[in-house]
Design a protein around this motif. Structure first.
Motif: not given
Length: 706
Positions: A336-356
């Motif tokens: 509904i939010a139009g967001l990809p699941y973080s578990c289907y991203a590559s680990p590199e895409e999540l590097e430096g990620g922050q909670i918003i």
């Protein structure tokens, strides 16, 4: 040998999934997924056609190979929730002396379907104390038309006993028309009128949908019948859908239950389908799904469907927090939010990620959390939590990148001041609690024995939540084969299922026979093969309600997506598993199409010990067709069995009990249930009449003991 392909298409909230099954070999030929087309001018029907075309192209399926196309639909539900209904003109009828009471009960006025969404009606009354005349009927319809009516409902007091007046008015209408007697045979003028009005409101939309789907299929050069899923777990013709679209309410959840029953093989169980946004729960008791009357926005109706209850949490549900702790999971999902699941991203895409924090949709709370990394947002979902904990098995549909899942949950855990494992467990704990709040009351309501309950998971997110929920209850769980497309399989392999109800005080054998013949005839008209039809009846004494159900296969060798007929040895192993014992299970006798087993069990109550004989009837695919806790069994020639049932019922009555026990008859093809008759002499006559028609040399009677 040419393939004999059956196509099942299930319309979900996010995706429309199609499956092709080769009925000759009993295997899946292929499956495809396309987005559900809510915004199309033809609604979800566009997606149905797209899924069919994509499936045929991708898996090289020829037109001539397709023998049947079945699909579920969200059309009825969507139309009701969105208020996309036609204005309904209601013609109420009754005799003059009862005029005020009839008007009160048939003039249902505007019906609230959803917040600020209404089914609008207008009304006229006709006095039936004298013969109706053409002119007065046409004038009433004309007046309703002038008030904006697009479809007519006709409802007369006691119209179920004599529908001739309702039929007369329908024949005079130049607009689509429906009547109370067409939907149900039970008394209750107000509920019958309301049900007919809701049905009428979605009639034009349903007609357009049916015509679009059928014409699109025919334009592809496919001559196979097109069937539609009903809320009770059976399929019916598109012609029926055009006159009774209300019967398809909840057809989506029913499709998944129908698919699960092909694999279920349990006596008492809970089927839990975990999708992307919501989770459906249905109870299986004595090998059958529980059925109840549908309530639409607090409005009770005469329509029955599987008792499927919905939790607003699933595999794609988003996490919510207060800044310091997780407060909820869902109801909004990553889809509904139009967001990809973080578990289907590559680990590199999540590097430096922050909670918003953010609002998935306008008007939603701003306490939903996501990870922002590299200018992109990623959802934290139940699927991410389950993969982080390593509970999703290899090769499962919900299996994702465990490293990415752990990275995402570590980012969340650091803000919560806890470990990655604890953060993931918190998410699944909150989610499972919401599912358990539905399951626990259902287990209690339907009086399931906890020691016999098996959880069966379906849907793409089954492995994410079902084993976790079952473990909380210390019960067994298993995931259905092809869980991610279980609903499409259910649509493809569903049986014709027709039901009729009638208000009768103290039904006689002739009443049962007449209603049974009516339902059987309807099932045959819908495409069921006569050899496969099973007829069951029940009598709800507190409501003086007689109900008869006929079920039959569209194809004699309907199997499952991967089923073969089980042999005697397999059947015995399965019976032991279902009885929950390793020894003492006896095959009673050989019978075409059925495996019948019994075992002797001792039951302790305080200082007393009693024995009982549970009986189990499996069909040739190993599906539970009848389960009785304690029973007497007779078998032999039809006349002998009829005599023995007669003697048993006579002795039973001499024991001071005026109510007859429940009696089931198997003749090798049909399974008949005589529980609707309460008087022993009526049961005896009905059993004897039925056995006179039996073609088999050897029949069986199973009598439920108290």
């Amino acid at each position: 040998m040419q393939r004999r392909i059956r196509v099942g298409i299930d319309v979900g909230g996010t995706f429309t999934k199609a499956v092709a099954i080769d009925m000759a070999k009993g295997g899946i030929v292929g499956k495809v997924t396309v987005p559900t087309t809510h915004s199309s001018s033809e609604g979800v029907s566009t997606g149905i056609v797209q899924a069919l075309k994509t499936l045929m192209l991708k898996h090289s399926i020829q037109n001539s190979e397709i023998e049947l196309i079945s699909h579920s639909t969200t059309q009825a539900v969507n139309a009701l929730l969105e208020g996309d209904t036609a204005k309904v003109g209601i013609v109420g009828m009754g005799v003059g002396l009862e005029k005020s009471n009839v008007i009160k009960r048939t003039n249902v006025k505007d019906v609230e379907l959803a917040p600020n969404k209404y089914l609008h009606t207008c009304y006229r009354f006709l006095d039936t104390s004298k013969y109706l005349e053409d002119r007065q009927v046409k004038d009433a319809i004309s007046e309703l038309k002038q008030e904006g009516a697009e479809v007519i409902v006709v409802s007369e007091a006691y119209g179920v006993d004599d529908p001739s007046n309702e039929q007369f008015v329908m024949q005079k209408s130049d607009m689509p028309a429906t009547a109370g007697h067409e939907l149900t045979g039970i008394y209750g003028l107000e509920i019958r009128t309301l049900t007919a009005a809701i049905n009428a409101g979605i009639l034009p939309k349903a007609t357009a949908t049916a015509r679009f789907v059928e014409s699109a299929v025919r334009n592809e050069g496919i001559a196979a019948p097109v069937l539609i899923m009903k809320g009770d777990g059976g399929v019916t013709s598109m012609a029926t859908f055009q006159s009774k679209p209300i019967i398809t309410v909840l057809s989506g959840p029913a499709a998944s239950v129908a698919g699960a029953l092909l694999h279920l093989r349990v006596i008492d169980g809970v089927f839990v389908e975990v999708g992307g946004t919501s989770t459906n729960v249905c109870v299986i008791k004595d090998g059958r799904p529980e059925v109840r009357y549908v309530t639409i926005m607090q409005h009770p109706t005469c329509i029955r469907s599987l008792d499927v209850r919905v939790a607003g949490v699933a595999g794609g549900s988003l996490v919510r927090w207060s800044g310091r702790k997780i407060t909820d999971v869902g109801p909004r999902s990553a889809h509904i939010a139009g967001l990809p699941y973080s578990c289907y991203a590559s680990p590199e895409e999540l590097e430096g990620g922050q909670i918003i924090t953010f609002s998935p949709k306008e008007g939603d709370p701003i306490d939903y959390v996501a990870i922002e990394a590299g200018g992109r947002r990623f959802a934290i979902t139940n699927t991410c939590a389950a993969n982080a904990l390593g509970v999703v098995p290899e090769g499962d549909y919900a299996r994702a990148n465990a490293e990415s899942a752990k990275a995402a949950l570590t980012i969340l855990a650091s803000r919560l001041g806890t470990t990655m494992e604890q953060a993931a467990a918190m998410i699944l704990d909150v989610s499972s609690k919401k599912v358990l709040e539905i399951i626990e009351p259902m287990i209690k309501e339907y009086k399931l024995r906890r020691d016999r309950i098996v959880f069966v998971g379906g849907g793409g997110g089954a492995s994410v939540l079902v084993p976790y929920v079952a473990a909380k209850m210390q019960l067994k769980a298993r995931i259905a084969e092809h869980a991610e497309v279980i609903s499409s399989i259910g649509v493809a392999a569903a049986m014709i299922h027709e039901e009729a109800e009638k208000t009768i005080n103290d039904p006689k054998p002739d009443d049962i026979s007449a209603l049974a013949e009516e339902v059987k005839r309807t099932a045959l008209e819908r495409g069921a093969l006569a050899e496969s039809i099973t007829i069951q009846s029940e009598y709800v004494s507190e409501r003086s309600l007689l109900r008869v159900t006929a079920m039959g296969n569209v194809s004699l060798d309907i199997g499952t997506a991967n089923a073969q007929e089980i042999n005697d040895s397999d059947a015995h192993v399965l019976a032991c598993e279902l009885f929950g014992v390793n020894e003492g299970v006896q095959r009673i006798f050989d019978m075409k199409n059925y495996h019948i087993f019994a075992c002797e069990m001792s039951k302790k109550k305080l200082f007393l010990k009693s024995k009982k004989q549970p009986v189990l009837v499996l069909d040739r695919y190993g599906r539970v067709r009848l389960s009785v806790d304690n029973a007497a069994i007779f078998n032999g020639a039809p006349d002998d069995v009829a005599d023995r049932v007669d003697d048993f019922l006579h002795e039973h009555k001499d024991g001071g009990n005026d109510l007859a026990p429940q009696v089931h008859i198997l003749d090798g093809v049909k399974l008949m249930d005589f529980s609707s008759l309460t008087a022993p002499e009526h049961v005896s006559k009905a059993v004897r009449d039925e056995l006179k028609k039996a073609a088999a040399k050897d029949v069986a009677a199973i009598i439920r003991l108290r």
